[in-house]
Motif scaffolding. Structure first.
Motif, PDB file in Angstrom:
ATOM      1  N   GLY A  54       0.822  -1.206   0.000  1.00  0.00           N
ATOM      2  CA  GLY A  54       0.000   0.000   0.000  1.00  0.00           C
ATOM      3  C   GLY A  54       0.856   1.256   0.000  1.00  0.00           C
ATOM      4  O   GLY A  54       0.611   2.187  -0.769  1.00  0.00           O
ATOM      5  N   ASN A  55       1.874   1.271   0.845  1.00  0.00           N
ATOM      6  CA  ASN A  55       2.772   2.428   0.888  1.00  0.00           C
ATOM      7  C   ASN A  55       3.541   2.596  -0.418  1.00  0.00           C
ATOM      8  O   ASN A  55       3.765   3.718  -0.870  1.00  0.00           O
ATOM      9  CB  ASN A  55       3.742   2.306   2.062  1.00  0.00           C
ATOM     10  N   ALA A  56       3.943   1.499  -1.028  1.00  0.00           N
ATOM     11  CA  ALA A  56       4.674   1.562  -2.294  1.00  0.00           C
ATOM     12  C   ALA A  56       3.809   2.143  -3.422  1.00  0.00           C
ATOM     13  O   ALA A  56       4.336   2.724  -4.370  1.00  0.00           O
ATOM     14  CB  ALA A  56       5.177   0.175  -2.686  1.00  0.00           C
ATOM     15  N   SER A  57       2.503   2.005  -3.306  1.00  0.00           N
ATOM     16  CA  SER A  57       1.611   2.531  -4.346  1.00  0.00           C
ATOM     17  C   SER A  57       1.561   4.060  -4.345  1.00  0.00           C
ATOM     18  O   SER A  57       1.128   4.664  -5.317  1.00  0.00           O
ATOM     19  CB  SER A  57       0.192   1.982  -4.164  1.00  0.00           C
ATOM     20  N   LYS A  58       1.967   4.677  -3.228  1.00  0.00           N
ATOM     21  CA  LYS A  58       1.960   6.126  -3.072  1.00  0.00           C
ATOM     22  C   LYS A  58       0.564   6.725  -3.256  1.00  0.00           C
ATOM     23  O   LYS A  58       0.406   7.864  -3.681  1.00  0.00           O
ATOM     24  CB  LYS A  58       2.966   6.792  -3.995  1.00  0.00           C
ATOM     25  N   GLN A  59      -0.444   5.923  -2.954  1.00  0.00           N
ATOM     26  CA  GLN A  59      -1.833   6.368  -3.004  1.00  0.00           C
ATOM     27  C   GLN A  59      -2.401   6.362  -1.586  1.00  0.00           C
ATOM     28  O   GLN A  59      -1.980   5.556  -0.763  1.00  0.00           O
ATOM     29  CB  GLN A  59      -2.683   5.405  -3.838  1.00  0.00           C
ATOM     30  N   PRO A  60      -3.365   7.227  -1.314  1.00  0.00           N
ATOM     31  CA  PRO A  60      -4.053   7.119  -0.031  1.00  0.00           C
ATOM     32  C   PRO A  60      -4.814   5.789   0.021  1.00  0.00           C
ATOM     33  O   PRO A  60      -5.373   5.363  -0.993  1.00  0.00           O
ATOM     34  CB  PRO A  60      -5.028   8.294  -0.028  1.00  0.00           C
ATOM     35  N   PHE A  61      -4.816   5.135   1.172  1.00  0.00           N
ATOM     36  CA  PHE A  61      -5.532   3.868   1.279  1.00  0.00           C
ATOM     37  C   PHE A  61      -5.946   3.626   2.723  1.00  0.00           C
ATOM     38  O   PHE A  61      -5.431   4.233   3.653  1.00  0.00           O
ATOM     39  CB  PHE A  61      -4.684   2.696   0.767  1.00  0.00           C
ATOM     40  N   LEU A  62      -6.874   2.723   2.867  1.00  0.00           N
ATOM     41  CA  LEU A  62      -7.293   2.218   4.168  1.00  0.00           C
ATOM     42  C   LEU A  62      -7.045   0.721   4.180  1.00  0.00           C
ATOM     43  O   LEU A  62      -6.939   0.083   3.130  1.00  0.00           O
ATOM     44  CB  LEU A  62      -8.777   2.494   4.419  1.00  0.00           C
ATOM     45  N   ILE A  63      -6.957   0.166   5.382  1.00  0.00           N
ATOM     46  CA  ILE A  63      -6.784  -1.275   5.548  1.00  0.00           C
ATOM     47  C   ILE A  63      -8.063  -1.850   6.134  1.00  0.00           C
ATOM     48  O   ILE A  63      -8.658  -1.268   7.041  1.00  0.00           O
ATOM     49  CB  ILE A  63      -5.614  -1.593   6.516  1.00  0.00           C
ATOM     50  N   TYR A  64      -8.472  -2.986   5.631  1.00  0.00           N
ATOM     51  CA  TYR A  64      -9.662  -3.678   6.136  1.00  0.00           C
ATOM     52  C   TYR A  64      -9.336  -5.160   6.246  1.00  0.00           C
ATOM     53  O   TYR A  64      -8.754  -5.738   5.324  1.00  0.00           O
ATOM     54  CB  TYR A  64     -10.835  -3.453   5.180  1.00  0.00           C
ATOM     55  N   LEU A  65      -9.686  -5.772   7.367  1.00  0.00           N
ATOM     56  CA  LEU A  65      -9.556  -7.214   7.525  1.00  0.00           C
ATOM     57  C   LEU A  65     -10.892  -7.826   7.161  1.00  0.00           C
ATOM     58  O   LEU A  65     -11.899  -7.619   7.846  1.00  0.00           O
ATOM     59  CB  LEU A  65      -9.171  -7.592   8.953  1.00  0.00           C
TER      60      LEU A  65
END
Length: 85
Positions: A54-65
């Motif tokens: 996710g960090n490598a994508s350099k996009q804002p993101f959220l994490i969901y389990l």
């Protein structure tokens, strides 16, 4: 680059999650997903891997389990009987 989602981006991400919940349950049970309003960025059972991707994508993101399963609760009526002694 700031990858922290803004309030409006976060709202859009939650909308995406709600619209796609069944697909996530079908395809990604018991996995973490990194996602944003455009879709899934990464998925894995390993949280560190998902965070790194996710960090490598350099996009804002959220994490969901994604849960293993969903359950519904059914409330059954209780009948009280009087017993004559």
């Amino acid at each position: 680059m700031n990858t922290t989602p803004s309030k409006s981006e976060t709202d859009e991400m939650f909308k995406w999650l709600n619209r796609n919940r069944q697909m996530l349950l079908d395809l990604y049970k018991n996995q973490y997903i990194a996602y944003n309003a455009n879709g899934i960025i990464a998925h894995s059972e390993n949280l560190r891997e998902v965070l790194a991707l996710g960090n490598a994508s350099k996009q804002p993101f959220l994490i969901y389990l994604v849960p293993r399963r969903t359950a519904s609760i059914e409330i059954l009526p209780i009948r009280f009987c009087t017993v004559a002694l």
